[in-house]
Design an enzyme around this catalytic site. Sequence first.
Site, PDB file in Angstrom:
ATOM      1  N   GLN A 117      -9.801   9.815  -4.352  1.00  0.00           N
ATOM      2  CA  GLN A 117      -9.455  10.494  -3.097  1.00  0.00           C
ATOM      3  C   GLN A 117     -10.564  11.404  -2.571  1.00  0.00           C
ATOM      4  O   GLN A 117     -10.811  11.475  -1.374  1.00  0.00           O
ATOM      5  CB  GLN A 117      -8.164  11.307  -3.288  1.00  0.00           C
TER       6      GLN A 117
ATOM      7  N   GLU B 283     -10.833   4.912   7.616  1.00  0.00           N
ATOM      8  CA  GLU B 283      -9.563   5.519   8.060  1.00  0.00           C
ATOM      9  C   GLU B 283      -9.893   6.803   8.827  1.00  0.00           C
ATOM     10  O   GLU B 283      -9.767   7.921   8.327  1.00  0.00           O
ATOM     11  CB  GLU B 283      -8.645   5.833   6.879  1.00  0.00           C
TER      12      GLU B 283
ATOM     13  N   HIS C 152       1.082   5.394  -2.001  1.00  0.00           N
ATOM     14  CA  HIS C 152       0.536   6.379  -2.954  1.00  0.00           C
ATOM     15  C   HIS C 152       1.725   6.968  -3.706  1.00  0.00           C
ATOM     16  O   HIS C 152       2.321   7.952  -3.257  1.00  0.00           O
ATOM     17  CB  HIS C 152      -0.230   7.471  -2.211  1.00  0.00           C
TER      18      HIS C 152
ATOM     19  N   TRP D  36       0.819  13.814   3.632  1.00  0.00           N
ATOM     20  CA  TRP D  36       0.327  13.149   4.845  1.00  0.00           C
ATOM     21  C   TRP D  36       1.457  12.765   5.797  1.00  0.00           C
ATOM     22  O   TRP D  36       1.238  12.512   6.961  1.00  0.00           O
ATOM     23  CB  TRP D  36      -0.469  11.902   4.452  1.00  0.00           C
TER      24      TRP D  36
ATOM     25  N   ASP E  62       2.120   3.418   2.886  1.00  0.00           N
ATOM     26  CA  ASP E  62       1.144   4.457   2.584  1.00  0.00           C
ATOM     27  C   ASP E  62       1.853   5.644   1.927  1.00  0.00           C
ATOM     28  O   ASP E  62       1.504   6.042   0.838  1.00  0.00           O
ATOM     29  CB  ASP E  62       0.399   4.897   3.854  1.00  0.00           C
TER      30      ASP E  62
ATOM     31  N   HIS F  85      -9.873   2.033   0.718  1.00  0.00           N
ATOM     32  CA  HIS F  85      -9.526   2.778   1.928  1.00  0.00           C
ATOM     33  C   HIS F  85     -10.788   2.753   2.784  1.00  0.00           C
ATOM     34  O   HIS F  85     -11.809   3.342   2.405  1.00  0.00           O
ATOM     35  CB  HIS F  85      -9.164   4.230   1.597  1.00  0.00           C
TER      36      HIS F  85
ATOM     37  N   HIS G 166       0.833  -1.209   0.000  1.00  0.00           N
ATOM     38  CA  HIS G 166       0.000   0.000   0.000  1.00  0.00           C
ATOM     39  C   HIS G 166       0.866   1.257   0.000  1.00  0.00           C
ATOM     40  O   HIS G 166       1.466   1.610   1.012  1.00  0.00           O
ATOM     41  CB  HIS G 166      -0.920   0.000   1.220  1.00  0.00           C
TER      42      HIS G 166
HETATM   43  N1  17E Z   1      -5.225   9.510   1.201  1.00  0.00           N
HETATM   44  C1  17E Z   1      -6.009   9.009   2.185  1.00  0.00           C
HETATM   45  O1  17E Z   1      -7.241   9.089   2.112  1.00  0.00           O
HETATM   46  N2  17E Z   1      -5.438   8.411   3.249  1.00  0.00           N
HETATM   47  C2  17E Z   1      -4.120   8.320   3.340  1.00  0.00           C
HETATM   48  N3  17E Z   1      -3.589   7.721   4.396  1.00  0.00           N
HETATM   49  C3  17E Z   1      -3.290   8.841   2.321  1.00  0.00           C
HETATM   50  C4  17E Z   1      -3.887   9.436   1.274  1.00  0.00           C
HETATM   51  C5  17E Z   1      -1.802   8.752   2.437  1.00  0.00           C
HETATM   52 FE   FE2 Z   2      -3.656   4.997   1.737  1.00  0.00          FE
END
Ligand code: 17E
Ligand code: FE2
Length: 426
Positions: free
Chosen positions: A159, A220, A66, A322, A316, A217, A64
């Site tokens: 996103q 989170e 980005h 982030w 990540d 995702h 995982h």
């Molecule tokens: N985008 C998201 O929604 N969550 C993350 N942890 C990252 C990007 C890195």
């Molecule tokens: Fe992620």
Amino acid sequence: MSSQVLDLLLRRCRLIHLDQPAETVDIAIQAGRIVAIAPHLDQSAQLELDIQEQMVSPPFVESHIHLDSALTAGEPRWNQSGTLFEGIEIWRDRKQSLTIKDVKQRAIATLKQQAMQGVLFVRSHADVSEQNLIALKGLLEVREEVKDWITLQVVAFPQDGVYDGSKNEELMEEALRLGVDVVGGIPHYELTREDGVRSIHRIFELAQKYDRLIDIHCDEIDDDQSRFLEVVAACALRTDMGARVTASHTTAFGSYNNAYAFKLLGFLQRTPINFIANPLINITLQGRADTYPKRRGVTRVKELWQQGQNVSLGHDCVQDPWYSLGTGNMLDVASMAVHVCQMTGTPEIDACYNMITWHGAKTLHIEDQYGVEVGKPANLIVLDAGDRYDAIRRRATVRYVISRGKLLAHTEPPNPQWKGESKDEG
Ligand code: 17E
Ligand code: FE2
């Protein structure tokens, strides 16, 4: 086997296995494949390396990351609050100036950095909530350009959400037509709970229509009411797609009350979905609205692993909106999991190593190509370590990376010399 000269022969390897004890063997490589593994091989090779009983492992799997945002930390500004949401805002600004060249250059630089540290299989999310799909097109080109030395899977990741009022639902489908490997989502960031549920149903429909994997995702957030994992599990169960489905992050699972969490753990046993935790990032992003006691904001890795679910670990981020830190070293990720998930028992430390290797391969659904076995593609790494525990404790140097039968990278371990006084000198 004939007296043919091999391409590569690794002597005295301490080869580790997923379910059996390690053994000391020679490994023969020819035309990109492993052709023999035995306590002693009598052949010669163009390149022979004496591994001196150091640990040999299948390569690391980055399940995982980005890559579209990697190496953009500080652009156009730094994330001062440290929250997921400020990260999304910063990225929304940065993604306006993406070019294919910019995406490719940063992604390839990050992949090289990871490959030199033993990563040969990667799953990257590509933001498809940007109307020109630059991140996605860039990463699809990268997938092709790097395929001779690293395997890259690309996930269509919306996103900003699928139902945010723009054309993101169409963009998701366009990404599938362009050839992504995996369908993604972000139900906890959709405008309403209902939109979140609807997005999951849509993701499953698209995955079935185009015959792709799923990696969402999911939850989170520290909100203990964020309960999309149950929806993902229900869809996986009803479509019988479990092994092809991954729930990433699931950090709210760390905040659920135990009555609900135990019920959910039971439901999860009915479907073999995969989990990915990203402990480096979620230990910093989550808990930001807490005072004290402050939550860890990481999913229930130990409990999921204990009941036999497949759990893997990812970065990540490497230097992005982030998370401004990181070097792409998977042993940092495993080490953080040992700490944050309190997996300090001996089998637990070993399990954290397995989560950046075999379990990652299972998440990526590439087990047929993965593993140091006769007949498989010759992908393996040699670590400056004796075993998994030693590798994680010292964040051991990956000395050799063998990819597709060729030596891809070599790193000498640090060799610090004591220059201070010594007692014997008198
Ligand atoms: N985008 C998201 O929604 N969550 C993350 N942890 C990252 C990007 C890195
Ligand atoms: Fe992620």
